[in-house]
Every structure is written in structure tokens, then in C-alpha cells.
Design a protein around this motif. Sequence first.
Motif, PDB file in Angstrom:
ATOM      1  N   ASP A  97       0.836  -1.197   0.000  1.00  0.00           N
ATOM      2  CA  ASP A  97       0.000   0.000   0.000  1.00  0.00           C
ATOM      3  C   ASP A  97       0.869   1.245   0.000  1.00  0.00           C
ATOM      4  O   ASP A  97       2.012   1.207   0.419  1.00  0.00           O
ATOM      5  N   TRP A  98       0.291   2.336  -0.459  1.00  0.00           N
ATOM      6  CA  TRP A  98       0.976   3.615  -0.350  1.00  0.00           C
ATOM      7  C   TRP A  98       1.060   4.015   1.120  1.00  0.00           C
ATOM      8  O   TRP A  98       0.133   3.747   1.896  1.00  0.00           O
ATOM      9  N   ASP A  99       2.150   4.672   1.475  1.00  0.00           N
ATOM     10  CA  ASP A  99       2.281   5.233   2.818  1.00  0.00           C
ATOM     11  C   ASP A  99       2.784   6.650   2.628  1.00  0.00           C
ATOM     12  O   ASP A  99       3.980   6.903   2.622  1.00  0.00           O
ATOM     13  N   PHE A 100       1.857   7.549   2.397  1.00  0.00           N
ATOM     14  CA  PHE A 100       2.168   8.914   1.986  1.00  0.00           C
ATOM     15  C   PHE A 100       1.405   9.885   2.876  1.00  0.00           C
ATOM     16  O   PHE A 100       0.196   9.726   3.079  1.00  0.00           O
ATOM     17  N   LYS A 101       2.138  10.854   3.426  1.00  0.00           N
ATOM     18  CA  LYS A 101       1.495  11.819   4.314  1.00  0.00           C
ATOM     19  C   LYS A 101       2.133  13.189   4.093  1.00  0.00           C
ATOM     20  O   LYS A 101       3.366  13.294   4.047  1.00  0.00           O
ATOM     21  N   VAL A 102       1.322  14.220   3.947  1.00  0.00           N
ATOM     22  CA  VAL A 102       1.855  15.575   3.782  1.00  0.00           C
ATOM     23  C   VAL A 102       2.234  16.119   5.152  1.00  0.00           C
ATOM     24  O   VAL A 102       1.471  15.998   6.104  1.00  0.00           O
ATOM     25  N   LEU A 103       3.435  16.698   5.257  1.00  0.00           N
ATOM     26  CA  LEU A 103       3.887  17.266   6.536  1.00  0.00           C
ATOM     27  C   LEU A 103       3.599  18.756   6.611  1.00  0.00           C
ATOM     28  O   LEU A 103       2.916  19.229   7.493  1.00  0.00           O
ATOM     29  N   VAL A 104       4.183  19.513   5.686  1.00  0.00           N
ATOM     30  CA  VAL A 104       3.967  20.963   5.639  1.00  0.00           C
ATOM     31  C   VAL A 104       3.715  21.354   4.193  1.00  0.00           C
ATOM     32  O   VAL A 104       4.538  21.070   3.317  1.00  0.00           O
ATOM     33  N   ASP A 105       2.586  21.980   3.949  1.00  0.00           N
ATOM     34  CA  ASP A 105       2.277  22.402   2.588  1.00  0.00           C
ATOM     35  C   ASP A 105       1.538  23.725   2.673  1.00  0.00           C
ATOM     36  O   ASP A 105       0.667  23.907   3.514  1.00  0.00           O
ATOM     37  N   ALA A 106       1.895  24.658   1.782  1.00  0.00           N
ATOM     38  CA  ALA A 106       1.284  25.985   1.836  1.00  0.00           C
ATOM     39  C   ALA A 106      -0.127  25.976   1.261  1.00  0.00           C
ATOM     40  O   ALA A 106      -0.877  26.931   1.436  1.00  0.00           O
ATOM     41  N   VAL A 165      -0.854  13.731  -7.197  1.00  0.00           N
ATOM     42  CA  VAL A 165      -1.103  14.577  -6.034  1.00  0.00           C
ATOM     43  C   VAL A 165      -0.420  15.908  -6.291  1.00  0.00           C
ATOM     44  O   VAL A 165       0.751  15.938  -6.671  1.00  0.00           O
ATOM     45  N   PHE A 166      -1.129  17.004  -6.076  1.00  0.00           N
ATOM     46  CA  PHE A 166      -0.582  18.319  -6.380  1.00  0.00           C
ATOM     47  C   PHE A 166      -0.333  19.095  -5.105  1.00  0.00           C
ATOM     48  O   PHE A 166      -1.256  19.342  -4.335  1.00  0.00           O
ATOM     49  N   LEU A 167       0.924  19.479  -4.890  1.00  0.00           N
ATOM     50  CA  LEU A 167       1.291  20.175  -3.667  1.00  0.00           C
ATOM     51  C   LEU A 167       1.924  21.516  -4.001  1.00  0.00           C
ATOM     52  O   LEU A 167       2.145  21.851  -5.166  1.00  0.00           O
ATOM     53  N   SER A 168       2.221  22.300  -2.944  1.00  0.00           N
ATOM     54  CA  SER A 168       2.795  23.625  -3.154  1.00  0.00           C
ATOM     55  C   SER A 168       4.307  23.519  -3.326  1.00  0.00           C
ATOM     56  O   SER A 168       4.919  22.494  -3.036  1.00  0.00           O
ATOM     57  N   ASN A 169       4.916  24.586  -3.790  1.00  0.00           N
ATOM     58  CA  ASN A 169       6.378  24.698  -3.865  1.00  0.00           C
ATOM     59  C   ASN A 169       6.832  25.763  -2.875  1.00  0.00           C
ATOM     60  O   ASN A 169       6.483  26.912  -3.059  1.00  0.00           O
ATOM     61  N   PRO A 170       7.566  25.432  -1.817  1.00  0.00           N
ATOM     62  CA  PRO A 170       8.033  24.092  -1.455  1.00  0.00           C
ATOM     63  C   PRO A 170       6.943  23.300  -0.728  1.00  0.00           C
ATOM     64  O   PRO A 170       5.903  23.850  -0.367  1.00  0.00           O
ATOM     65  N   THR A 171       7.253  22.028  -0.514  1.00  0.00           N
ATOM     66  CA  THR A 171       6.343  21.181   0.245  1.00  0.00           C
ATOM     67  C   THR A 171       7.169  20.155   0.998  1.00  0.00           C
ATOM     68  O   THR A 171       8.356  19.967   0.693  1.00  0.00           O
ATOM     69  N   SER A 172       6.561  19.520   1.967  1.00  0.00           N
ATOM     70  CA  SER A 172       7.269  18.476   2.673  1.00  0.00           C
ATOM     71  C   SER A 172       6.294  17.357   3.008  1.00  0.00           C
ATOM     72  O   SER A 172       5.148  17.600   3.372  1.00  0.00           O
ATOM     73  N   PHE A 173       6.721  16.110   2.778  1.00  0.00           N
ATOM     74  CA  PHE A 173       5.837  14.955   2.946  1.00  0.00           C
ATOM     75  C   PHE A 173       6.655  13.748   3.389  1.00  0.00           C
ATOM     76  O   PHE A 173       7.893  13.778   3.348  1.00  0.00           O
ATOM     77  N   VAL A 174       5.969  12.723   3.823  1.00  0.00           N
ATOM     78  CA  VAL A 174       6.637  11.500   4.293  1.00  0.00           C
ATOM     79  C   VAL A 174       6.230  10.328   3.414  1.00  0.00           C
ATOM     80  O   VAL A 174       5.048  10.131   3.140  1.00  0.00           O
ATOM     81  N   LEU A 175       7.206   9.562   2.976  1.00  0.00           N
ATOM     82  CA  LEU A 175       6.970   8.312   2.254  1.00  0.00           C
ATOM     83  C   LEU A 175       7.581   7.187   3.072  1.00  0.00           C
ATOM     84  O   LEU A 175       8.805   7.134   3.220  1.00  0.00           O
ATOM     85  N   HIS A 176       6.762   6.332   3.623  1.00  0.00           N
ATOM     86  CA  HIS A 176       7.232   5.153   4.363  1.00  0.00           C
ATOM     87  C   HIS A 176       8.314   5.522   5.390  1.00  0.00           C
ATOM     88  O   HIS A 176       9.357   4.873   5.471  1.00  0.00           O
ATOM     89  N   GLY A 177       8.082   6.610   6.114  1.00  0.00           N
ATOM     90  CA  GLY A 177       9.019   7.023   7.155  1.00  0.00           C
ATOM     91  C   GLY A 177      10.112   7.960   6.678  1.00  0.00           C
ATOM     92  O   GLY A 177      10.829   8.533   7.488  1.00  0.00           O
ATOM     93  N   PHE A 178      10.259   8.151   5.377  1.00  0.00           N
ATOM     94  CA  PHE A 178      11.278   9.066   4.845  1.00  0.00           C
ATOM     95  C   PHE A 178      10.659  10.448   4.646  1.00  0.00           C
ATOM     96  O   PHE A 178       9.736  10.607   3.849  1.00  0.00           O
ATOM     97  N   LYS A 179      11.221  11.442   5.343  1.00  0.00           N
ATOM     98  CA  LYS A 179      10.713  12.801   5.195  1.00  0.00           C
ATOM     99  C   LYS A 179      11.368  13.452   3.971  1.00  0.00           C
ATOM    100  O   LYS A 179      12.587  13.516   3.891  1.00  0.00           O
ATOM    101  N   PHE A 180      10.543  13.902   3.068  1.00  0.00           N
ATOM    102  CA  PHE A 180      11.033  14.571   1.856  1.00  0.00           C
ATOM    103  C   PHE A 180      10.786  16.071   1.981  1.00  0.00           C
ATOM    104  O   PHE A 180       9.714  16.493   2.394  1.00  0.00           O
ATOM    105  N   LEU A 181      11.791  16.854   1.593  1.00  0.00           N
ATOM    106  CA  LEU A 181      11.604  18.290   1.410  1.00  0.00           C
ATOM    107  C   LEU A 181      11.814  18.543  -0.073  1.00  0.00           C
ATOM    108  O   LEU A 181      12.879  18.254  -0.621  1.00  0.00           O
TER     109      LEU A 181
END
Length: 482
Positions: A95-104, A346-362
Motif C-alpha cells: 500500500d501507499w504510505d504517503f502523508k503531507v507534513l507541511v504544505d502551503a 497529487v498536487f502540492l505547493s512549492n516548497p512542500t514536505s511529505f513522508v513516504l514510508h518514514g522518509f521525510k522529503f523536502l
Amino acid sequence: MDERARIVEELMKNEILVEPEVVDYIIERGGVEFLPKFIESHKNSVLVTLSSLEPREEKKEKVEVKEEIVEAKEEVERKVEVQLPSPRREAEEYDWDFKVLVDAGDASSRGKVDDFRSMFLDRYRRLSRIVRKKFYGSVQDIGNLADGEVSVVGIVDDVRFSSRGGVSFTIEDPTGRVRCFYPEGDFILNDEVIGVRGRYRADKDVIYVSEITRPGFTAPKREPAEEDIAAVVVSDIHVGSNTFLRERWEKFVNWLISGEKDAGRVKYLVIGGDLVDGIGIYPGQEEELEILDIYGQYQALAEYINRLPDYIKVIIIPGNHDFVRNAEPQPPLPKEIRDYFNGNAVFLSNPTSFVLHGFKFLLYHGTSLNDLVEVLPGMSYDTIGEIMAKMLEMRHLAPLYGGKVPVAPLPRDFLTIDIVPDVFVTGHVHSYAYDKVRNVHIINASCWQAQTKYQKMMNFNPVPGKVAYVDLHRDVVRELSF
Ligand code: FE
Ligand code: ZN
């Protein structure tokens, strides 16, 4: 005994009489082997004629089976058309494991001077908290300094380098501002939040700085993903430009579709902006466009994205060429564009930050890189990874206000790096860089556009067709070329 005789004998034993043609019918369907099945379905019949068989059992049954086979075959063929066959795709099984952390989001701003003030105050609050921790709380208010050793935290302004190699600047907190002299001549940027230690002289109202402390970052600790999956990171596709590298891009898309080996483990596609070349981005751009209609450019991109296997989630932010306001943070692409894409995007802002399976992406498009490459000493387009590490050090994506990055005055400074990422991605400068600094994977994600006239004038050689393959299971990043 020949087969025919054996069949007849067997039928007689079971008290079943048949027309001679029915024996042929049985032989056609497998003879003695088919016989038990035939006997089973006719044990109550006195005489079996061929005409009684035709419409009723075998033939009808067979037609049905045939239809099923045809249908199944068609489905396979349809699948083959869209996605080439592959024995087993790892990514499909999880399954996907995707969560938005900070998005404008699409936070808009009224653009009043007051909002800039609150934005800088927000930056100060967020970053001074981090610096204060490093000073163990022993920080003085700038408006209340006394002669002697002091530690202050504030926003830098009015940086001047002296001919003797030192640097002078002011530092400001909500209580006041003071001029500082620093003989070391380290890099220091207007609008960054730093801590300084030094000796304050009240008669001159100056701090003689001995040490500068940046918010900095500590190595993130993480568990690799249990699932054997990966995220691939790309940027700056520039669909619509006549320098768009269609063949290489299609090679990449087809690789994803093939699901072969590493491709079959790709669960996420991350795109760092400049999806299309846009229109009216720079003077004379029309001459370098293949698709002159902005909507047509996005439709062309969506065709590629919509062909991807449905187990791949596509995470998209805009860049300076995209159809949203230029001021950062840029909102996600508007609905009329999003509607071209299927539900996996999925459409997010620039910049954005999200988590994929425990990995935080900026994820940040990277417009500020053009400024930072100039103001940071010793940097060039070959050291993008180092510049990105400095952004983490300053905990800000575009510290320098008033450069090439237009900023939207919002009450919150979305360009502040609150959370140290595991994976930090930029694009924009059309080069490829990978560095690992203090356990952070730092990626500049290449492009899909050949050298433009402008780049040629600037003597800049892009590095196109590279993909960063972020293996979330093994916690490594590999460079792929298309
Ligand atoms: Fe670009
Ligand atoms: Zn760009």
C-alpha cells in the motif's frame, strides 16, 4: 480393439445407445478420455442423437468457454498495450504510505507591508528557537545589552565586506538592533537568522564577534522501509519546448511502465516543478515553443503520467515555468490543470514536505539556487549539492530576500526548514547532483530539456535525462540515465 469399438462397448455397458455420428463427436473431444464425462451427462438417455447434443450441452458449453477465453485474452492484450508484461512487480504488492507534513496549499496573501513583517517575525521565531537551544538559553535581548561577553540571536541585515577581509553587519531581534564586526569573513547573508557570541562595547554600540552559530542540522535517524520499494525523483520536464527531450523522457516513462526489475519497485514518482515550458516566461519564448497553448502543454504531460501503472503515486509541485503565481510559496497547480491527470497524481505547493514510508522529503523547485550560487563564496553550478547543504545549515530555502526569488508575504514563512528532511530535493538549475550530508540525501534532479539559447549564451551545459532512484528499503540513492 480400436478406439471406436471400445467407445461403443463402454456405452453399451452403460445402456446408452448413440447415433454413429455421436461416436465421431466423442472421438473428436478426446475419445476414451472424454467418455466418462459423456456417460455421466447421458446416463438417463435411451438414445443420444447428434442433433440433441449440438444445441444443448457440449457445444453450448464450449461456446461459453470460448467467449471467456476471448475475453480474458482481450484483457491481457489490453494490459499489454498499457503495461508491458512483467513477472512480478514488487511495488504492486504494497500500500501507499504517503502523508503531507507541511504544505502551503493555496494560501493567498494580501501583499501588505505588514504581512512581510509578520513573515520575517515568523522566520525569526522558528529559527531563533533552534539557535537558542545551541546557546543553552543564555541569550540576551539586543535592546538590553551591557559591556562584556554577550550572546544574541537575530536576523542579519546590511552585510558589508571590508577590504581587509572582515565583514560587518547588523543583527536584529524584536527588542532592537546592533552592528557587528566579524574578522573571519565567513559567508553571511542578509535575512538569515544566526546567533553571535562576542564582546559588546556600549560606547561604540558594537559587538566584536568571535563566533557565529547557525541553526544547522543534526543527522536524521530513520528506519529503512520494510517494503522493497523506491521513489524516483525527476524535475524540469519542460513539455512544450522545442528543446524538450521527448525520446529520453519516453524512454524513462516506458521503463516505468515495463515494471522490469528496479522499475517494478517504483511506488512513487516525485516531480520538482517546471512540468511544462509555459508561455511568456521570457522574451521571445514563442520561437522556442513546440506547443504554444499552455493547456496543450499540460495535456501532453498528462498523457504520459496517465499511462503509468496505477500503483505509482505521482507527487507534483510547480516551478517558475508553471501556470501558477511566481511568488513563493507557489500554490499547487489549479484545478483546470489538475483535471487532466488521473487520480494517482497529487498536487502540492512549492516548497512542500511529505513522508513516504518514514522518509521525510523536502521538495523545493530551487529558484533561490540562482541567487545562492552568486552570493555564497566559492560556489558554482558544479557545487549545487554544497549549496543545498548550506540551505540546511541556514534552515532556509531562500534566505536572501530581494534576490531573484519573488516572495509571497504570508504570515507564515513556508521557506523556513522546520523539519530536517531525510531526502532534500531541488531542480531548476538543470544539472544533476547527489550528496549525502549528515545522513541527508541531497538531490538536484536534472531535467528533460536540451541546452536552450539562453543557456548557450550563458555558457551553461545542462545535465539532462538523469533520475534519482531513492531506494527506500536499502536507504540508498542511485543515479539512472535515460
Ligand atoms: Fe527548469
Ligand atoms: Zn525552473
